[in-house]
Design an enzyme around this catalytic site. Structure first.
Site, mmCIF file in Angstrom:
data_model
loop_
_atom_site.group_PDB
_atom_site.id
_atom_site.type_symbol
_atom_site.label_atom_id
_atom_site.label_comp_id
_atom_site.label_asym_id
_atom_site.label_seq_id
_atom_site.Cartn_x
_atom_site.Cartn_y
_atom_site.Cartn_z
ATOM 1 C CG ASP A 1 -23.273 19.040 20.818
ATOM 2 O OD1 ASP A 1 -22.053 18.809 20.755
ATOM 3 O OD2 ASP A 1 -23.986 19.164 19.805
ATOM 4 C CD GLU A 2 -18.828 15.874 20.091
ATOM 5 O OE1 GLU A 2 -18.738 14.712 19.691
ATOM 6 O OE2 GLU A 2 -18.574 16.867 19.387
#
Length: 390
Positions: free
Chosen positions: A102-103
DNA sequence: TCTGGGGTCCTAGGACCC
DNA sequence: TCTGGGGTCCTAGGACCC
């Protein structure tokens, strides 16, 4: 000065559930297993406002938010969403490093940005409108500061950290808020009076060097605003593949443990096969009732991704270390090699293997593998015929 | 009724070799 | 009698992150 941007998806798993079912927007959403031993792995901001946090035990979350929407977590879907978002970004920004599901970091040094506030607001809006996932953006000139920045305002925050901001925005932060300093190190640092990142910068204490070990100068550089700004654009090949399972009840019943253990071996085998890799080293891990973790590992003579081989070797190791009731059992394979590379090496190396090993055993192992994924050609058999006379 | 599951990187000791 | 040092590999354990 480089421009490094860190983009962090907010409450990613929960946001994915909203993306899939928009009527959940604004609701309390909790991603968690549903056994008495499960914990929360993600929660929407609405749930977080009620006091839910990641790693909170499921039964507590259920007490606090009985009416929340609970999901067990669909990793396949979350990965799909993740890929969608990052390939969208990657098309526009070739210098992108995926840091986790998620990053990501993006090097925008070569992008012409005249109005930064507006530019990143638009980017954030575009991600939300196209992908239906909210994110926080941190903008700075190295990875550490960009990462710290994206963490400062959530959800949908945008934070800039310039060189002159390091002493005012970073140094006052608690030492445990520093990326890379976890529970163990921050506890030790606090014991010697280092309570903030600023304290760490100012300290010139041999004890600090001892606590941080080889990471010492890395952390000091980061705290000083001298961290690295080069991105790793290549998606690294995995170094290990493993699965673990927490039993419903602590147990030393070998039949119960076996029942849980075999599916774990299957998962590991299937994952390895799906990426066409073999592993040399098998490691099993157990956790006892007191949460003490014990590993036992063994390097095999030949790499494998065969479920029965993994299970067999795993059970041997388990027999050695199983002395008490256990809470968790896990297995992982490491020292990985691509099957195709192994095939290529095989011709070359099997002579050495052969010389080192008891011949019958070695050939039996070769054949075991040959029967599964790797083919042993006739000429390899010839080597077997010929070489013993050497 | 406390406390998941997937990883990466580093350290340190012992075995072994030259 | 007392006894090298450098290097690599393997194994166990710990810290950290999401």
């Amino acid at each position: 000065m480089p421009i490094i941007v860190h983009i962090d998806m907010n409450s990613f798993f929960a946001s994915c559930e909203v993306k899939r079912n928009p009527s959940l927007k604004g609701k309390e959403i909790i991603i968690s297993g549903k056994t008495n031993r499960s914990i929360v792995s993600a929660a929407s901001y609405e749930a977080k406002r009620k006091g839910i946090y990641t790693t909170m035990p499921y039964y507590l979350a259920k007490q606090i938010c009985p009416d929340a929407y609970f999901f067990e977590g669909d990793h396949e879907y979350y990965s799909k969403v993740s890929k969608e978002i990052f390939s969208f970004l990657n098309k526009r920004y070739p210098l992108l490093e995926m840091a986790s599901i998620d990053e990501c970091y993006i090097d925008m040094s070569n992008i012409k940005i005249t109005e930064p506030e507006k530019y990143f607001k638009n980017l954030q809006k575009e991600i939300y409108e196209k992908m239906h996932i909210p994110c926080s953006i941190g903008v700075s000139y190295n990875k550490f500061l960009a990462k710290m920045a994206s963490d400062m305002k959530k959800p949908m925050g945008i934070t800039f950290i310039k060189h002159k901001d390091v002493s005012t925005k970073i140094w006052p932060l608690k030492i445990e808020d520093m990326y890379g300093i976890g529970k163990a190190s921050s506890k030790k640092l606090r014991e010697i009076g280092i309570n903030t990142i600023g304290d760490l910068v100012k300290s010139d204490d041999e004890r600090v060097k001892k606590i941080l070990g080889s990471y010492y100068s890395h952390h000091i550089d980061n705290a000083l605003g001298k961290g690295i700004s080069t991105l790793d654009l290549t998606k690294a090949t995995p170094k290990s593949v493993g699965h673990s399972y927490t039993l419903a009840f602590d147990s030393d019943d070998i039949d119960i443990i076996k029942q849980s253990f075999y599916p774990l071996c299957e998962q590991v085998s299937n994952r390895l096969k799906s990426i066409d890799m073999l592993g040399y080293t098998i490691t099993i891990v157990i956790k006892n009732s007191q949460f003490v973790v014990t590993n036992k590992s063994k390097k095999l003579m030949l790499p494998t991704n065969d479920v029965d081989k993994i299970y067999l070797e795993g059970m041997k190791l388990l027999d050695i270390i199983l002395k008490e009731k256990i809470r968790l059992i896990g297995v992982s394979m490491s020292s990985l090699i691509f099957a195709k590379d192994y095939n290529e090496q095989l011709d070359f190396f099997n002579l050495q293997h052969y010389k080192l090993s008891k011949s019958d055993q070695f050939i039996e192992q070769l054949n075991q593998i040959a029967g599964k994924k790797i083919f042993i050609k006739a000429k390899d058999a010839k080597i077997y015929e010929k070489k013993p006379s050497n």
